[in-house]
Motif scaffolding. Structure first.
Motif, PDB file in Angstrom:
ATOM      1  N   ALA A   4     -50.603 -70.595  33.589  1.00  0.00           N
ATOM      2  CA  ALA A   4     -50.409 -71.903  32.961  1.00  0.00           C
ATOM      3  C   ALA A   4     -51.213 -72.913  33.761  1.00  0.00           C
ATOM      4  O   ALA A   4     -51.394 -72.773  34.974  1.00  0.00           O
ATOM      5  N   CYS A   5     -51.705 -73.936  33.070  1.00  0.00           N
ATOM      6  CA  CYS A   5     -52.492 -74.953  33.768  1.00  0.00           C
ATOM      7  C   CYS A   5     -52.525 -76.244  32.977  1.00  0.00           C
ATOM      8  O   CYS A   5     -52.267 -76.256  31.767  1.00  0.00           O
ATOM      9  N   ARG A   6     -52.825 -77.312  33.687  1.00  0.00           N
ATOM     10  CA  ARG A   6     -53.191 -78.590  33.090  1.00  0.00           C
ATOM     11  C   ARG A   6     -54.329 -79.140  33.931  1.00  0.00           C
ATOM     12  O   ARG A   6     -54.139 -79.503  35.100  1.00  0.00           O
ATOM     13  N   PHE A   7     -55.495 -79.151  33.337  1.00  0.00           N
ATOM     14  CA  PHE A   7     -56.697 -79.622  34.015  1.00  0.00           C
ATOM     15  C   PHE A   7     -57.310 -80.762  33.200  1.00  0.00           C
ATOM     16  O   PHE A   7     -56.929 -80.974  32.046  1.00  0.00           O
ATOM     17  N   PRO A   8     -58.240 -81.500  33.776  1.00  0.00           N
ATOM     18  CA  PRO A   8     -58.905 -82.550  32.998  1.00  0.00           C
ATOM     19  C   PRO A   8     -59.441 -82.010  31.670  1.00  0.00           C
ATOM     20  O   PRO A   8     -60.170 -81.020  31.645  1.00  0.00           O
ATOM     21  N   GLY A   9     -59.016 -82.632  30.581  1.00  0.00           N
ATOM     22  CA  GLY A   9     -59.468 -82.223  29.257  1.00  0.00           C
ATOM     23  C   GLY A   9     -58.746 -81.035  28.672  1.00  0.00           C
ATOM     24  O   GLY A   9     -59.063 -80.607  27.565  1.00  0.00           O
ATOM     25  N   ALA A  10     -57.788 -80.472  29.392  1.00  0.00           N
ATOM     26  CA  ALA A  10     -57.102 -79.268  28.915  1.00  0.00           C
ATOM     27  C   ALA A  10     -55.630 -79.321  29.287  1.00  0.00           C
ATOM     28  O   ALA A  10     -55.295 -79.381  30.467  1.00  0.00           O
TER      29      ALA A  10
END
Length: 860
Positions: free
Chosen positions: A16-22
């Protein structure tokens, strides 16, 4: 894969992730495939909107570029049982990581079964910049805030809120934190400290979310462009993000049908020591050696490595050293096969502690999908790098994986300021066999739950879309993923379906979810039916019951077997509502009557009814009644472990209360009276009717789950279905931001005004109102009812300490913390305060009187 490798290999089963733009892994991969970058360049208007002071963005060298994560001010506090007031001041890094830890476990198919197990948590975060921007707490909350602000609380919070019982370790090696956490998690599993591990890192740049000042000769890019390994590279750009992976020994993952994204074959961590130019400078030797150590640990031929996700910060010092280290490592192992090099930082920025997680998740996706995305902003190799003959090349376009045979191996590097280097070797998972599948077309229980009605319907709609718009999945696999892969929450619905089209139709129904409540079972052996053969095959005790020669005895044993099976599945009935001979069955199962005595009484009860209904010899009925009486007097009842409600007599025996012999004798007397069919409450589940088919049995289990039973899904479903990709939990975006203005503003908000002391006269009259006002202020919850549960509102011992401090300030009463926690509700705390005030006043009067007597005697 050899047995030797299998013993040390670790599967990546969840991400799982939350990155810039995603906002998730799928969006991240889509962005990488398309060669997009998300380093936002803000103009003056956008900077003003974000609350950036003019004197900052007009400063010489200011660069309005950053890799930002949307929604850092939002958090679903109620999902985790955290009080709103605490959530407001909680480090956004902790909030992001908590939510993504849940998503990672859901992706792994373990969110519903991780609680209470030896699941380790290895993670790190950046500095708590938010804590420096929020107002200082009042004195009563100071110790709580200081502890809450500590970065090292992160893994402890995850372990607590998700009930994970493995090692809980905070990791901090600066830019290599994420991969170091992965290394430690793998080592912990290999050592047997945990059976599953969460590993990851998070970093939120505040107040630099909106830009930075890049002085000359610094590591920050003066033009806001990050160019890994490029001739024109001038520095890095900061970014924010969070990444989490779930790891499990490969052998266990294969055995249980886990979805395997990739295999972690080897890891290594070291430090450059003093063999470098300065403390902050990297070292070729240290980086080379950590790569060689990871390869040796993986037992992988370096010639089979087709891709390296490099650290690639775009700095003039770091990039040449990293390429030199890669080249030397390949030279020492004799590798000269093509090997692409990439760096995701040019797309999303340098995520500091989370940088290694962005690289690892990208590499996992590359080996899984067989695609190498382009490295954004790389045009021409920097002049100081010599890659000739090494096979290394910087990948500048999206291309298929190099043809090195069926297997795909990749390396991932993360390098920390201060010299801690980390490298991992991962490989594609090629399934050698499939676990035994559940019969396709068989009915399945498909559960769905949420913390709020809004989240439930959002999740229901997403599931309906996924079932109709995505690739076809076996219904059993979808059922397993929903059963084991999601945390059971308070609001629930469950459907029984045999196909996905059938499920999709039912899921589209907008009926609200069911709230948990006490479970009641309708027990009436008179409604007994012959069980479906497949049901008897699944529950062996039913087949044993069918062998009993007497019809009434057979019905009793069928009902008892059904109750025992439900108990084994995790169903705990609060009340057994029974009629006729079912009262003996209910009493036997609840422990109020001996099983064999209850069986004989039930058989005699039905025999008496048969005599009466057929107009037979009543003296025979009297003999049966006498036998019942003798049996019950010889084996008197004991206290049941759940309530028994008699429809025959219209009375209830509470749990733990020993029913009299006369109670069951009265039940026996009702057998001679003709009556119609029993009328059970609408909410009671039909025990005997569920035995008619496997689908009806599953429907009963589904209904029990909806009312709060935590079922043993493995026992219920049997077989070995697999985890599949399904929508993740839609957290509610509740704003928790204690900084005045926009989420990215650096200006602290004024401290909240303390609650004014209540006049003594009012306090004497309305202590409950004072307690409620204190609760609402400390917890950040409005309109609290007198009977509200402290812990359900997010309270804990540190919050209770704040309440105790305010009670002393407002009412002059010192309340022991343990007593305060035991009180549990505002009305309970108010009563406790009254008692303590009364005791203090009585003590004061007695002490004053005693002192007066002493003084008078002395003067005489």
């Amino acid at each position: 894969m050899s047995v030797q490798k299998l013993d040390r290999a670790v599967a990546v089963i969840g991400m799982a992730c939350r990155f810039p733009g995603a906002q998730d892994v799928d969006a991240y991969w889509s962005n990488l495939r398309e060669g997009k970058h998300f380093l936002d360049r803000l103009d003056e208007s956008a900077l003003r909107d974000r609350g950036v002071p003019r004197d900052r963005y007009t400063r010489e060298g200011y660069v309005g570029v950053s890799g930002t994560v949307d929604g850092v001010e939002h958090f679903d506090s109620s999902f985790f049982g955290i009080a709103p007031a605490e959530a407001d001041t909680l480090d956004p890094q902790h909030r992001l990581f908590l939510e993504e830890a849940v998503h990672a476990l859901e992706d792994a198919g373990w969110a519903g079964r991780a609680a209470g197990r030896r699941v380790g948590v290895f993670c790190g975060s950046g500095e708590n910049r938010y804590g420096r921007l929020v107002p200082e707490p009042e004195e009563a909350a100071g110790s709580h805030r200081r502890m809450s602000d500590t970065p090292a609380m992160l893994p402890l919070r995850v372990s607590y809120h998700l009930d994970l019982r493995g090692p809980s370790v905070f990791v901090s090696t600066l830019c290599s934190t994420g991969l170091t956490a992965v290394h430690l998690a793998r080592q912990s599993m290999l050592a047997g400290d945990c059976e599953i591990a969460l590993a990851g890192a998070v970093s939120v740049q505040l107040p630099r979310e909106h830009g930075y000042v890049a002085p000359q000769s610094a590591v920050l890019s003066p033009d806001g462009v990050l160019r890994p390994f490029d001739r024109d590279a001038s520095g890095t750009v900061p970014g924010s993000g969070v990444g989490v992976v779930v790891l499990r020994p490969l052998a266990a993952a294969l055995r249980d049908g886990d979805r395997i994204h990739a295999v972690l074959h080897g890891t290594a961590v070291n430090n450059d020591g003093s063999g470098r130019q300065s403390f902050a400078a990297p070292s070729v030797v240290g980086q080379r050696d950590v790569i060689l150590a990871a390869l040796a640990d993986a037992r992988v031929d370096s010639r089979s490595i087709g891709y390296v996700e490099a650290h690639g910060t775009g700095t003039a010092l770091g990039d040449p050293i990293e390429l030199a280290a890669l080249r030397e490592a390949r030279e020492q192992t004799g590798a000269d096969t093509p090997c692409a090099v990439g760096a995701v930082k040019s797309s999303i920025g340098h995520l500091d502690t989370a940088a290694g997680m962005a690289g690892l998740i990208k590499a996992v996706l590359c080996v899984r999908e067989g695609v190498l995305p382009a490295t954004v902003n790389h045009r021409e190799l920097l002049p100081s790098a010599d890659l000739g003959g090494s096979g290394l090349y910087v990948n500048t376009r999206s291309r298929p994986w190099p043809d090195l045979g069926q297997q795909r191996y990749a390396g991932v590097s993360a390098l920390g300021v201060g010299g801690t280097n980390a490298h991992v070797v991962i490989g594609r998972h090629v399934a050698a066999f499939e676990p035994g599948a559940v019969e396709d077309g068989a009915p399945q229980v498909l559960p769905l739950s949420a913390r709020s009605t809004e989240s439930f319907h959002r999740l229901r709609e997403r599931l309906a879309d996924a079932l109709t718009g995505g690739p076809d999945k076996p219904c059993a696999d979808v059922a397993r993923t929903l059963q084991d892969g999601r945390m059971p929450r308070e609001l629930r619905r469950a459907w029984v379906a045999s196909t996905l089209s059938e499920l999709s139709t039912r899921v589209k129904d907008e009926t609200d979810p069911v709230a948990a409540g006490p479970l009641e079972a309708a027990v009436d052996p008179g409604n007994a039916v012959s069980p479906d053969p497949s049901l008897a095959d699944r529950i062996p005790a039913l087949r044993t019951a069918l062998e009993h020669p007497d019809r009434a005895g057979r019905a009793f044993l069928l009902g008892h077997a059904a109750l025992e099976e439900l108990d084994a599945l995790g169903v705990r009935f609060a009340t057994l509502i029974a009629h006729g001979a079912g009262e003996y069955l209910a009493a036997a199962f609840a422990g109020a009557l001996d099983h064999d005595v209850a069986l004989r009484c039930a058989m005699r009860h039905e025999a008496i009814r048969a005599v009466v209904q057929e107009g037979g010899d009543l003296s025979v009925a009297e003999e049966y009644l006498a036998a019942v009486t003798d049996d019950l007097r010889a084996h008197p009842p004991t206290g049941p472990d759940r309530a028994l409600r008699s429809l025959s007599l219209g009375e209830t025996v509470p749990a733990g209360c020993v029913p009299s012999v006369d109670h069951f004798l009265d039940v026996a007397q009702t057998s001679v009276m003709p009556d119609g069919p029993a009328t059970f409450p609408a909410g009671a589940v039909d025990l005997m009717g569920a035995l008619s088919s496997w689908e009806n049995w599953l429907a009963l289990a589904a209904r029990c789950w909806e009312r709060g039973a935590d079922l043993d899904w493995i026992r219920l479903r049997g077989g070995f279905p697999r985890t599949v990709d399904l929508p993740l939990y839609p957290f509610e975006a509740r704003r928790h931001w204690a900084i005045d203005g926009p989420a990215l503003t650096a200006t602290p908000a004024p401290a909240p005004a303390p609650v004014a002391p209540m006049p003594a006269a009012v306090a004497e009259q309305d202590v409950p109102a004072v307690v409620v006002a204190i609760w609402e202020s400390v917890l950040g919850v409005r309109d609290i009812e007198p009977g509200a549960d402290f812990f359900a509102l997010g309270g804990h011992s540190l919050v209770a300490a704040q309440i105790a401090a305010r009670l002393w300030e407002r009412l002059g009463v010192r309340v022991p913390l343990g007593d305060l926690l035991d009180a549990g509700t505002p009305e309970g705390m108010a009563e406790l305060v009254r008692e303590l005030k009364a005791s203090a006043e009585l003590y004061g009067r007695l002490t004053t009187s005693h002192r007066a007597d002493l003084t008078e005697s002395f003067e005489l």
